[in-house]
Scaffold this motif. Structure first.
Motif, PDB file in Angstrom:
ATOM      1  N   LEU A  39      10.248  36.580  22.901  1.00 56.17           N
ATOM      2  CA  LEU A  39       9.688  35.267  22.678  1.00 56.17           C
ATOM      3  C   LEU A  39      10.841  34.116  22.642  1.00 56.17           C
ATOM      4  CD1 LEU A  39       7.169  35.793  19.740  1.00 56.17           C
ATOM      5  CD2 LEU A  39       6.907  36.025  22.186  1.00 56.17           C
ATOM      6  N   GLY A  40      10.616  32.938  23.106  1.00 58.97           N
ATOM      7  CA  GLY A  40      11.872  31.961  23.013  1.00 58.97           C
ATOM      8  C   GLY A  40      11.666  30.973  24.190  1.00 58.97           C
ATOM      9  N   GLY A  41      12.778  30.338  24.104  1.00 54.06           N
ATOM     10  CA  GLY A  41      12.809  29.188  25.273  1.00 54.06           C
ATOM     11  C   GLY A  41      13.630  28.174  24.976  1.00 54.06           C
ATOM     12  N   LYS A  42      13.723  27.059  25.930  1.00 54.71           N
ATOM     13  CA  LYS A  42      14.772  26.129  25.878  1.00 54.71           C
ATOM     14  C   LYS A  42      14.843  25.086  24.637  1.00 54.71           C
ATOM     15  CE  LYS A  42      14.552  26.203  30.910  1.00 54.71           C
ATOM     16  NZ  LYS A  42      14.055  25.303  32.005  1.00 54.71           N
ATOM     17  N   PHE A  43      15.793  24.564  24.346  1.00 52.07           N
ATOM     18  CA  PHE A  43      16.085  23.581  23.213  1.00 52.07           C
ATOM     19  C   PHE A  43      15.244  22.387  23.649  1.00 52.07           C
ATOM     20  CE2 PHE A  43      19.790  24.995  20.550  1.00 52.07           C
ATOM     21  CZ  PHE A  43      19.703  26.325  20.483  1.00 52.07           C
ATOM     22  N   GLU A  44      14.792  21.605  22.658  1.00 56.69           N
ATOM     23  CA  GLU A  44      14.443  20.515  22.862  1.00 56.69           C
ATOM     24  C   GLU A  44      15.416  19.376  22.221  1.00 56.69           C
ATOM     25  OE1 GLU A  44      10.433  19.827  21.509  1.00 56.69           O
ATOM     26  OE2 GLU A  44       9.505  20.968  23.097  1.00 56.69           O
ATOM     27  N   ALA A  51      15.552  25.790  14.779  1.00 56.73           N
ATOM     28  CA  ALA A  51      14.538  24.965  15.003  1.00 56.73           C
ATOM     29  C   ALA A  51      13.989  25.237  16.345  1.00 56.73           C
ATOM     30  CB  ALA A  51      14.965  23.419  14.852  1.00 56.73           C
ATOM     31  N   CYS A  52      14.704  25.591  17.465  1.00 55.12           N
ATOM     32  CA  CYS A  52      14.066  25.979  18.423  1.00 55.12           C
ATOM     33  C   CYS A  52      13.397  27.419  18.310  1.00 55.12           C
ATOM     34  CB  CYS A  52      15.236  26.113  19.650  1.00 55.12           C
ATOM     35  SG  CYS A  52      14.537  26.687  21.200  1.00 55.12           S
ATOM     36  N   LEU A  53      13.932  28.286  17.776  1.00 56.99           N
ATOM     37  CA  LEU A  53      13.473  29.610  17.357  1.00 56.99           C
ATOM     38  C   LEU A  53      12.011  29.516  16.822  1.00 56.99           C
ATOM     39  CD1 LEU A  53      13.507  32.710  17.157  1.00 56.99           C
ATOM     40  CD2 LEU A  53      14.703  31.994  14.921  1.00 56.99           C
ATOM     41  N   LEU A  54      12.043  28.685  15.612  1.00 56.95           N
ATOM     42  CA  LEU A  54      10.726  28.586  15.013  1.00 56.95           C
ATOM     43  C   LEU A  54       9.757  27.938  15.777  1.00 56.95           C
ATOM     44  CD1 LEU A  54      12.216  27.555  11.507  1.00 56.95           C
ATOM     45  CD2 LEU A  54      11.425  29.789  12.288  1.00 56.95           C
ATOM     46  N   ARG A  55       9.976  26.826  16.547  1.00 62.32           N
ATOM     47  CA  ARG A  55       9.100  26.063  17.324  1.00 62.32           C
ATOM     48  C   ARG A  55       8.584  27.098  18.392  1.00 62.32           C
ATOM     49  NH1 ARG A  55       9.551  24.339  22.216  1.00 62.32           N
ATOM     50  NH2 ARG A  55      11.766  24.274  21.917  1.00 62.32           N
ATOM     51  N   GLU A  56       9.505  27.731  19.205  1.00 59.04           N
ATOM     52  CA  GLU A  56       9.031  28.781  20.560  1.00 59.04           C
ATOM     53  C   GLU A  56       8.149  29.809  19.829  1.00 59.04           C
ATOM     54  OE1 GLU A  56       9.266  28.447  23.565  1.00 59.04           O
ATOM     55  OE2 GLU A  56      10.506  27.042  23.742  1.00 59.04           O
ATOM     56  N   ARG A  58       6.290  29.963  17.286  1.00 63.28           N
ATOM     57  CA  ARG A  58       4.960  29.308  16.552  1.00 63.28           C
ATOM     58  C   ARG A  58       4.206  28.991  17.962  1.00 63.28           C
ATOM     59  NH1 ARG A  58       6.598  24.806  15.540  1.00 63.28           N
ATOM     60  NH2 ARG A  58       7.782  25.367  13.558  1.00 63.28           N
ATOM     61  N   GLU A  59       4.895  28.521  19.134  1.00 61.97           N
ATOM     62  CA  GLU A  59       4.083  28.039  20.128  1.00 61.97           C
ATOM     63  C   GLU A  59       3.455  29.422  21.096  1.00 61.97           C
ATOM     64  OE1 GLU A  59       6.456  23.853  21.030  1.00 61.97           O
ATOM     65  OE2 GLU A  59       6.837  25.774  22.695  1.00 61.97           O
ATOM     66  N   GLU A  60       4.366  30.470  20.808  1.00 68.33           N
ATOM     67  CA  GLU A  60       4.123  31.614  21.814  1.00 68.33           C
ATOM     68  C   GLU A  60       3.244  32.670  21.069  1.00 68.33           C
ATOM     69  OE1 GLU A  60       7.454  33.038  23.686  1.00 68.33           O
ATOM     70  OE2 GLU A  60       7.798  31.119  25.037  1.00 68.33           O
ATOM     71  N   ALA A  61       3.484  32.699  19.829  1.00 70.96           N
ATOM     72  CA  ALA A  61       2.845  33.977  19.095  1.00 70.96           C
ATOM     73  C   ALA A  61       1.902  33.321  18.008  1.00 70.96           C
ATOM     74  CB  ALA A  61       3.629  34.872  18.673  1.00 70.96           C
ATOM     75  N   GLY A  62       2.018  32.188  17.533  1.00 69.16           N
ATOM     76  CA  GLY A  62       1.072  31.450  16.573  1.00 69.16           C
ATOM     77  C   GLY A  62       1.656  31.888  14.931  1.00 69.16           C
ATOM     78  N   VAL A  63       2.690  32.332  15.078  1.00 70.07           N
ATOM     79  CA  VAL A  63       3.139  32.784  13.627  1.00 70.07           C
ATOM     80  C   VAL A  63       4.496  31.936  13.301  1.00 70.07           C
ATOM     81  CG1 VAL A  63       2.137  35.125  13.661  1.00 70.07           C
ATOM     82  CG2 VAL A  63       4.577  34.712  14.345  1.00 70.07           C
ATOM     83  N   GLU A  64       4.623  31.717  11.661  1.00 71.44           N
ATOM     84  CA  GLU A  64       5.676  31.102  11.080  1.00 71.44           C
ATOM     85  C   GLU A  64       6.756  31.945  10.533  1.00 71.44           C
ATOM     86  OE1 GLU A  64       6.492  27.902  11.276  1.00 71.44           O
ATOM     87  OE2 GLU A  64       4.371  27.525  11.923  1.00 71.44           O
ATOM     88  N   LEU A  65       8.052  32.227  11.215  1.00 73.86           N
ATOM     89  CA  LEU A  65       8.891  33.233  10.986  1.00 73.86           C
ATOM     90  C   LEU A  65       9.359  32.908   9.499  1.00 73.86           C
ATOM     91  CD1 LEU A  65      10.931  33.512  14.017  1.00 73.86           C
ATOM     92  CD2 LEU A  65       9.243  35.015  13.357  1.00 73.86           C
ATOM     93  N   THR A  66       9.419  34.026   8.542  1.00 69.30           N
ATOM     94  CA  THR A  66       9.969  33.846   7.176  1.00 69.30           C
ATOM     95  C   THR A  66      11.157  34.792   7.012  1.00 69.30           C
ATOM     96  OG1 THR A  66       8.435  35.532   6.503  1.00 69.30           O
ATOM     97  CG2 THR A  66       7.641  33.208   6.378  1.00 69.30           C
ATOM     98  N   LEU A  87      23.125  29.739  27.714  1.00 66.28           N
ATOM     99  CA  LEU A  87      23.495  30.210  26.564  1.00 66.28           C
ATOM    100  C   LEU A  87      22.316  30.486  25.565  1.00 66.28           C
ATOM    101  CD1 LEU A  87      25.801  30.974  24.795  1.00 66.28           C
ATOM    102  CD2 LEU A  87      25.779  28.796  23.647  1.00 66.28           C
ATOM    103  N   ILE A  88      22.155  31.974  25.312  1.00 69.47           N
ATOM    104  CA  ILE A  88      21.035  32.285  24.834  1.00 69.47           C
ATOM    105  C   ILE A  88      21.182  32.718  23.381  1.00 69.47           C
ATOM    106  CG2 ILE A  88      18.948  33.832  24.900  1.00 69.47           C
ATOM    107  CD1 ILE A  88      19.553  33.846  28.141  1.00 69.47           C
ATOM    108  N   PHE A  89      20.692  32.387  22.236  1.00 71.11           N
ATOM    109  CA  PHE A  89      20.801  32.728  20.973  1.00 71.11           C
ATOM    110  C   PHE A  89      19.796  33.970  20.776  1.00 71.11           C
ATOM    111  CE2 PHE A  89      22.873  28.681  21.148  1.00 71.11           C
ATOM    112  CZ  PHE A  89      23.714  28.693  20.303  1.00 71.11           C
ATOM    113  N   VAL A  90      20.138  35.119  20.539  1.00 70.51           N
ATOM    114  CA  VAL A  90      19.480  36.266  20.340  1.00 70.51           C
ATOM    115  C   VAL A  90      19.253  36.647  18.986  1.00 70.51           C
ATOM    116  CG1 VAL A  90      19.078  38.485  21.055  1.00 70.51           C
ATOM    117  CG2 VAL A  90      20.287  37.137  22.692  1.00 70.51           C
ATOM    118  N   TYR A  91      17.699  36.618  18.518  1.00 63.39           N
ATOM    119  CA  TYR A  91      17.361  36.945  17.258  1.00 63.39           C
ATOM    120  C   TYR A  91      16.340  38.107  17.060  1.00 63.39           C
ATOM    121  CZ  TYR A  91      18.733  32.113  16.113  1.00 63.39           C
ATOM    122  OH  TYR A  91      19.368  30.913  15.718  1.00 63.39           O
TER     123      TYR A  91
END
Length: 160
Positions: A39-44, A51-56, A58-66, A87-91
């Motif tokens: 899951l993921g995508g481009k920074f806004e 912030a990008c990670l959490l938003r992406e 949420r948008e793609e899977a409907g969950v809030e990472l904790t 440049l991709i940040f991998v989590y």
């Protein structure tokens, strides 16, 4: 250079560890068409990687990472196409609130995959490399992948 995040949600399933994968089959003119990715995508504008990670997610899977962890960075280049450099940040993520919405992603089909079976999926060659680094817990990595068309021509990596 385009800044992006990519995240692999992981949980214990009935037969061992599973990872949420996105099969990119819905988007027109998609460079990832037919590939399995995280899951993921481009920074806004103004977003940090987190912030990008959490938003992406949420948008793609409907969950809030904790609970999530930055595992590495990938510099991705395509010969003759500097505008496609990323440049991709991998989590990876091990905990979230809410239920994953397997049907809500507009970019593809979300599927829980047995982690041991991911190597058999249609992955980018570079993704296959860093996926194995994640599984082996090699440590934080910084990698460079150079593609010619859709073929990985060269790569190098440093582990920390």
């Amino acid at each position: 250079m385009i800044l992006c995040t990519e995240c692999y949600l992981q949980t214990e399933g009935p037969h061992g560890q599973q990872t949420l994968m996105l099969h990119r089959v819905k988007k027109a003119d998609d460079i990832n068409e037919g590939k399995w990715i995280g899951l993921g995508g481009k920074f806004e504008a103004g977003e940090s990687p987190e912030a990008c990670l959490l938003r992406e997610v949420r948008e793609e899977a409907g969950v809030e990472l904790t609970d999530f962890r930055l595992r590495g960075m990938v510099s991705f280049f395509v010969e003759g196409k500097p505008e496609d450099s990323m440049l991709i940040f991998v989590y990876t993520a091990s905990d979230w609130s809410g239920d994953v919405d397997l049907d809500g992603c507009s970019e593809g089909e979300l599927t829980w995959v047995d982690t041991d079976a991911i190597d058999a999926l249609n992955l980018w060659e570079g993704d296959r490399l860093f996926w194995n680094w994640l599984r082996a817990d090699e440590g934080f990595f910084s990698a460079r992948f150079i593609y010619e068309d859709e073929r990985l021509a060269h790569h190098d990596v440093t582990f920390y």
